[in-house]
Design a protein around this motif. Structure first.
Motif, PDB file in Angstrom:
ATOM      1  N   TYR A   1       0.850  -1.198   0.000  1.00 57.31           N
ATOM      2  CA  TYR A   1       0.000   0.000   0.000  1.00 57.31           C
ATOM      3  C   TYR A   1       0.884   1.246   0.000  1.00 57.31           C
ATOM      4  CZ  TYR A   1      -3.667  -3.238   1.424  1.00 57.31           C
ATOM      5  OH  TYR A   1      -4.550  -4.285   1.466  1.00 57.31           O
ATOM      6  N   VAL A   2       0.280   2.366  -0.398  1.00 56.75           N
ATOM      7  CA  VAL A   2       0.974   3.650  -0.403  1.00 56.75           C
ATOM      8  C   VAL A   2       0.227   4.601   0.523  1.00 56.75           C
ATOM      9  CG1 VAL A   2       1.760   5.562  -1.851  1.00 56.75           C
ATOM     10  CG2 VAL A   2       1.583   3.270  -2.839  1.00 56.75           C
ATOM     11  N   TYR A   3       0.979   5.402   1.284  1.00 57.31           N
ATOM     12  CA  TYR A   3       0.367   6.484   2.067  1.00 57.31           C
ATOM     13  C   TYR A   3       1.220   7.738   1.881  1.00 57.31           C
ATOM     14  CZ  TYR A   3      -1.477   9.036   6.175  1.00 57.31           C
ATOM     15  OH  TYR A   3      -2.039   9.974   7.010  1.00 57.31           O
ATOM     16  N   SER A   4       0.636   8.749   1.256  1.00 56.70           N
ATOM     17  CA  SER A   4       1.336  10.008   0.991  1.00 56.70           C
ATOM     18  C   SER A   4       0.368  11.155   1.181  1.00 56.70           C
ATOM     19  CB  SER A   4       1.855  10.010  -0.450  1.00 56.70           C
ATOM     20  OG  SER A   4       2.313  11.291  -0.817  1.00 56.70           O
ATOM     21  N   SER A   5       0.908  12.338   1.454  1.00 56.98           N
ATOM     22  CA  SER A   5       0.063  13.533   1.471  1.00 56.98           C
ATOM     23  C   SER A   5      -0.380  13.889   0.057  1.00 56.98           C
ATOM     24  CB  SER A   5       0.812  14.725   2.061  1.00 56.98           C
ATOM     25  OG  SER A   5       1.316  14.425   3.322  1.00 56.98           O
ATOM     26  N   GLY A   6       0.369  13.479  -0.953  1.00 59.60           N
ATOM     27  CA  GLY A   6      -0.086  13.665  -2.332  1.00 59.60           C
ATOM     28  C   GLY A   6      -1.385  12.896  -2.533  1.00 59.60           C
TER      29      GLY A   6
ATOM     30  N   ASN B   1      -6.992   4.211  11.069  1.00 60.88           N
ATOM     31  CA  ASN B   1      -7.921   4.180   9.924  1.00 60.88           C
ATOM     32  C   ASN B   1      -7.375   3.290   8.801  1.00 60.88           C
ATOM     33  OD1 ASN B   1      -9.461   6.016  11.347  1.00 60.88           O
ATOM     34  ND2 ASN B   1      -8.760   7.808  10.194  1.00 60.88           N
ATOM     35  N   ILE B   2      -6.073   3.418   8.546  1.00 62.64           N
ATOM     36  CA  ILE B   2      -5.459   2.614   7.472  1.00 62.64           C
ATOM     37  C   ILE B   2      -5.534   1.128   7.819  1.00 62.64           C
ATOM     38  CG2 ILE B   2      -3.222   2.044   6.414  1.00 62.64           C
ATOM     39  CD1 ILE B   2      -2.609   5.082   6.439  1.00 62.64           C
TER      40      ILE B   2
ATOM     41  N   PRO C   1      -4.399  -6.564  11.604  1.00 57.35           N
ATOM     42  CA  PRO C   1      -4.009  -5.945  12.864  1.00 57.35           C
ATOM     43  C   PRO C   1      -2.787  -5.042  12.667  1.00 57.35           C
ATOM     44  CG  PRO C   1      -3.672  -8.338  12.914  1.00 57.35           C
ATOM     45  CD  PRO C   1      -4.273  -8.016  11.581  1.00 57.35           C
ATOM     46  N   PRO C   2      -2.712  -3.918  13.354  1.00 58.68           N
ATOM     47  CA  PRO C   2      -1.576  -3.003  13.160  1.00 58.68           C
ATOM     48  C   PRO C   2      -0.219  -3.687  13.322  1.00 58.68           C
ATOM     49  CG  PRO C   2      -3.257  -1.940  14.482  1.00 58.68           C
ATOM     50  CD  PRO C   2      -3.715  -3.353  14.281  1.00 58.68           C
TER      51      PRO C   2
END
Ligand SMILES: CSCCC(=O)C(=O)COP(=O)(O)O
Ligand code: MG
Length: 229
Positions: A122-127, A167-168, A175-176
């Motif tokens: 997965y990707v997590y960016s402010s973009g 949330n992600i 599980p985290p």
């Protein structure tokens, strides 16, 4: 056991100089003309209304909003509205071949290996999610978007907020403790860790002595099976 890896982009998969010296100036030069021309059409009309809400100025004119957007760019504010507009403007640059999404050479082999091991990526960016898909869709290594199972942006929350990572994890459905977050910014890793994620910091340039996170200088040095919980 790591079941999913969530990666940041700027400073992690991709050179910060590509974002700051190529992408940001490209959007900056075109933003005023683009917003003025598109202000009554979707999706720009809705984005501008969202920006009016974000700055609590319901009556702001388009010219006033453009000033706000320039101030946000000056301070690198991770405004959802600004990020949405930048993502739309960058599309032309990618499609016309003005630039390709930068990837460090160690990134693609590692992503392919992890994916083959059954780890979801997965990707997590402010973009914006659209901007993320463009960067990986028109990357130096071609279209690598089939590797990713999902994308997250500021709509799940800010990158330094613990709740964003909760949330992600909920959206991924794992599980985290089985999710590894990769970033160059220790404050983002602190938030992920507080949500129970495992963390690794990418050091692509200067040392970060203020960080307590596991550090590597290349994706090739990340061994998901060896990351301490
Ligand atoms: C999708 S590439 C552009 C990334 C971007 O616009 C940005 O602001 C990067 O911020 P981050 O918090 O993800 O480092
Ligand atoms: Mg980063």
């Amino acid at each position: 056991m790591i079941r999913a890896i969530v990666t940041d982009i700027e400073g992690t998969t991709s050179d910060i100089r590509f974002v700051h010296n190529v992408l940001f100036p490209y959007a900056r030069e075109r933003l005023a003309g683009f917003v003025t021309a598109e202000q009554y059409k979707e999706p720009v009309s809705t984005i501008l209304n969202n920006l009016r809400e974000e700055v609590a100025q319901p009556e702001a004119t388009t010219a006033e909003l453009i000033e706000v957007l320039f101030a946000f760019m000056d301070e690198d504010r991770k405004s959802t509205a600004l990020k949405a507009l930048q993502g739309i403007i960058w599309r032309d640059g990618y499609v016309n071949g003005d630039f390709k999404g930068h990837l460090y050479p160690d990134v693609l082999p590692a992503l392919e290996k992890w994916k083959a091991q059954g780890i979801d990526l997965y990707v997590y960016s402010s973009g914006s999610v659209a901007a993320q898909k463009l960067l990986f869709g028109y990357s130096d290594e071609g279209d690598i978007t089939p590797l990713f199972s999902g994308y997250f942006d500021t709509l799940v929350g800010a990158k330094r907020d613990v709740q964003s990572y909760r949330n992600i994890a909920a959206q991924i459905g794992q599980p985290p403790a089985s999710i590894l977050f990769l970033s160059d910014i220790h404050q983002e890793l602190d938030a992920a860790e507080a949500a129970g994620f495992r963390t690794t910091q990418l050091i692509r340039g200067d040392d970060d002595a203020a960080s307590h996170h596991h550090q590597v200088n290349s994706f090739s040095n990340i061994k998901p099976e060896q990351i301490p919980s």
